[in-house]
Design a protein around this motif. Structure first.
Motif: not given
Length: 855
Positions: A166-186
């Motif tokens: 269940g450990v996150i390996l990768n997420m796309n930019q659409a998910l970053e925008r949805m959860f208001h994450l910047n690229h560094r946080q992702a």
């Protein structure tokens, strides 16, 4: 370049440096080479021999292509092409092929690079062929996972990939925008954050169990949940935001069937949730809106529901019978005149009071169960009419019309106001008679419905002495008289159907939609004249009026109301001018035919497109027997109508501003031609006619001065001819412009002398040098003593005033001789020379004998 697939030492036959099969297993990997332009192909024979017995020789590209399916052929030729512009030598090209033409359909991967082009223009590809059994052709699970990551990275769907824990390996930019994450946080979350250890998930046992089933059992799950952003953010701008979303979990298994990764895709449900909440909140205010609306709101329910597959007539009948009022507000109660909703609940459409409810329902069904701003009329128990406007829509479910929602506005006041405005727009405010608009409406309605044999007539009436009554007795008495004329005319129509209208001022009209013959219209017109000739009592003062009536008949003379009105107007003015009292339209009375109007509309274009030309008629000195100049006469050669006589367009042009363009065109062409004669050594002058509007134009002297200077022509070589009537239009302005022209040095002549109404006092003041006697006096002078006396007197009068005399219309030698004996100075006419084009003018100058240099 020669290549061989024969057995032996392959290293000795390989082109260039491709000695690869010494170090690689030739049964799985082999070098290959191809010259793309010639199609020469080299493949080590051991590769195919390991796959099938007795492999075919592949010496040319065509040998390989015939073993491939169509798609593989296309892909191979796209990569290993003959395109000279493809010079990418760094690119490693790879193509998987299936040899369907061989037993077992072996799979091969062709890998090669393009070599720099040789001096001979050859195009070589060198590389290796790898069997599908070789490990290089099987990239493994990691390759697939990297490929999957590349696919979802730019996806617009919010997505993430986790490992089996269940450990996150990768997420796309659409998910970053949805959860208001910047690229560094992702990036910080990747390899650290586990969904299975999330506090929000851990607090919800049901949610945790559903997610564990994905990772432990490989179960595909779709879960709706929410997530407070405060769990991952400290910012006060977003930490209170609660996301609602749908999560789809898709396990990805390795080649052994174990779960390697999990792809999670999210769908944002926040807007949907907000919409549902808003809808729930609005339900409380729904009934309040209905009850307090300024419009009537109602709902009819079909009991039972009506199948929309039935024919329109059946549906309309069932709606009328099955519709029952189930909801309404207070406004509808007031419209229906009841106290409470209970009195009308369950009421059917038949009881609604609409006069045309059957038509209304039929329209509703045909219009796809909708009405928009549809007007209806309702009558109460006393027969009083009320007007309403409804908008409604039917609710159709599972192929059945179940209910109809709608609104109703009371437009009775507006309707009556519109009727009043319509009446005012179609009736004369003074006499209350129908006006011109109402007359046209009645005429159009008649023409649309009349039969082929039906005859109609329009009588246009104009009072003869109305202005005198107004000026003598005052406008109030005149208005009183106009009010009395309407009833007087209407009394004569008691037995004849028709419309009496006032068109304005002292003009009236009577339209008879159906008469037996033209004679009946004439008889009726005389009856109207007799009725109007009877005395009118104007507050103690009695008077009689006369009138002039013009009659036009349809369809014999006119097909529509505009044409009928115009013809009646022409007939009326003819009756007035001839003091006939009454006249029927005749084409002879029409001063402007359609053809002439069309010609005038095209005159401006004729000037721009050089459809006009100038003819020149010679003028001679009688005592010297020589030609001294020409008169320029305009001609129009229409591309469709042919020759258009000047009398057909010049008089009408003089009534419009086109005459200024026309005169400017004639002046420039005439002066230009006179300049050419000067250059040819001929001392000739040119004469041009000016109209009354030209004399009223203060710019005419400036125009003449500019053109004389442009062509460097002496002013004395230009003669301008003006008529008596043009001078008398505005003598003061005409004299001012004539003085300005005279100051330039041009010659001025009075044209058509004797036909106008000029005053000798004005003639004496005009700066003219020549009088032209009109041809109507000269032509018959030998046979008419009175004409001869007029010509002789005019010659002596002009000489006494110091003027030169020109006689027009000289058509034979006898006239020329007699005019010479009478002392006439100059002459022009057909005997001397007809108006002619420029090319004929040159011929006339040579052959006529009238051109002589003065002694």
């Amino acid at each position: 370049m020669q290549h061989s697939n024969s057995s032996g030492d392959p290293a000795s036959e390989l082109p260039g440096d491709l000695v690869l099969d010494n170090v690689l297993d030739s049964s799985n990997v082999a070098p290959w080479s191809m010259e793309a332009i010639s199609g020469e192909l080299f493949i080590t024979s051991g590769l195919l021999a390991a796959a099938i017995p007795n492999p075919p020789a592949l010496n040319r590209l065509t040998d390989l292509l015939q073993l491939l399916p169509v798609a593989d052929k296309y892909l191979f030729m796209q990569l290993f092409n003959t395109d000279p512009f493809d010079q990418d030598y760094e690119r490693l090209r790879s193509c998987d092929l299936r040899l369907v033409g061989l037993p077992g359909e072996p799979h091969l991967r062709f890998v090669a690079r393009l070599q720099p082009t040789h001096d001979d223009g050859a195009r070589y590809f060198h590389g290796v062929v790898i069997s599908a059994r070789h490990l290089l052709a099987q990239p493994g699970d990691q390759y697939a996972l990297q490929f999957l990551s590349g696919l979802f990275a730019e996806s617009p769907i919010p997505s993430l990939i986790t490992d089996r824990q269940g450990v996150i390996l990768n997420m796309n930019q659409a998910l970053e925008r949805m959860f208001h994450l910047n690229h560094r946080q992702a990036e910080m979350a990747a390899g650290y954050y586990s969904i299975l250890r999330d506090k929000r998930v851990s607090r919800d046992p049901e949610l945790l169990e559903a997610i564990q089933q994905v990772y432990e059992q490989g179960k595909i799950q779709t879960i709706e949940t929410n997530y407070l952003l405060g769990n991952i953010h400290r910012s006060r701008f977003v930490n209170n935001k609660n996301l609602f979303f749908r999560a789809s979990f898709l396990p990805i298994r390795g080649y052994k069937g174990d779960i390697e990764r999990v792809l999670i895709q999210l769908q944002d449900l926040s807007r949907e949730k907000s919409a549902r909440d808003a809808l729930q909140e609005s339900e409380a205010s729904y009934k309040a809106f209905i009850m307090h609306s300024s419009e009537a709101i109602w709902c009819y329910e079909m009991q039972p529901a009506i199948a929309i597959t039935k024919d329109i007539e059946t549906q309309s009948r069932q709606i009328a019978n099955n519709a029952r009022l189930v909801e309404a507000n207070k406004v509808l109660l007031g419209m229906l005149g009841v106290e409470s909703l209970d009195e009308i609940l369950g009421m059917g459409l038949i009881d609604s009071g609409s006069r045309n409810y059957v038509f209304d329902i039929d329209f509703f069904v045909k219009n796809n169960y909708q009405m928009i701003d549809h007007d209806i009329v309702r009558e109460d128990s006393r027969g009083k009419q009320y007007f309403f406007q409804i908008c409604c829509t039917g609710i159709v479910e599972d192929g059945y019309l179940r209910r109809v929602w709608g609104t109703t506005k009371d437009i009775t006041a507006r309707k009556r106001y519109e009727d009043k405005l319509r009446y005012q727009s179609q009736h004369d405010s003074l006499t209350s008679l129908p006006n011109r608009n109402k007359l046209y409406v009645d005429m159009e309605a008649c023409f649309e419905k009349r039969s082929a044999e039906q005859i109609s007539a329009l009588l246009l009436i104009d009072l003869d002495r109305f202005k005198e009554i107004n000026d003598t007795l005052g406008h109030n008495v005149g208005d009183h008289l106009l009010k009395l004329i309407g009833p007087r005319l209407a009394n004569e129509m008691s037995e004849v159907p028709g419309t009496v209208a006032r068109l304005g001022g002292d003009e009236f009209a009577v339209f008879l939609p159906r008469i037996r013959s033209t004679h009946q219209a004439v008889v009726f017109g005389h009856r109207l004249l007799d009725a109007l000739s009877q005395e009118f009592d104007l507050d103690g003062f009695t008077t009689q009026v006369s009138a002039s009536i013009g009659i036009a008949i349809s369809p014999q003379q006119a097909q529509d109301h505009h044409e009928l009105m115009r013809y009646a107007d022409i007939a009326m003015y003819y009756a007035k001018s001839q003091m006939l009292g009454l006249s029927i339209y005749s084409a002879e009375y029409d001063p402007h035919s359609t053809k002439r109007l069309a010609i005038v509309s095209e005159l401006g274009r004729a000037i721009r497109e050089n459809q006009l030309c100038l003819y020149y008629q010679p003028k001679v000195l009688l005592n010297e027997k020589r030609c001294y100049g020409f008169e320029a006469l305009i001609r129009w050669i229409h591309p469709e109508l042919g020759f258009v006589p000047p009398n057909d367009f010049i008089p009408i042009a003089e009534l419009t501003s086109v005459i200024h363009q026309l005169t400017a065109w004639v002046l420039e062409r005439a002066i230009e031609q006179c300049r050419r004669w000067q250059d040819q050594g001929m001392a000739l002058s040119v004469a041009v006619n000016l109209s009354a509007r030209n004399l009223m134009d203060d710019n005419i002297p400036k125009l003449v001065d500019r053109l004389l200077k442009k062509y460097q022509l002496q002013p004395t070589r230009l003669e301008l001819e003006i008529t008596e009537s043009s001078i008398m239009t505005d003598p003061t302005r005409a004299l001012r412009n004539l003085d300005a022209l005279h100051a330039l040095g041009v010659h001025l002549a009075i044209d058509d002398f004797g036909t106008g109404y000029s005053s000798l006092a004005y003639l004496k003041r005009l700066p003219v040098q020549t009088l032209k006697i009109d041809n109507s006096f000269v032509r018959n002078m030998m046979d008419d003593l009175q004409d001869e006396l007029i010509v002789n007197s005019t010659i002596h009068l002009a000489h006494n005033m110091g003027l030169t005399v020109v006689a027009e219309g000289v058509e034979n030698e006898a006239l020329l001789t007699r005019l010479t004996e009478m002392g006439c100075d100059e002459a022009q006419g057909y005997f001397i020379g007809r108006p002619m084009a420029v090319v004929n003018t040159d011929e006339w100058i040579v052959e006529s004998g009238w051109i002589k240099q003065p002694q």
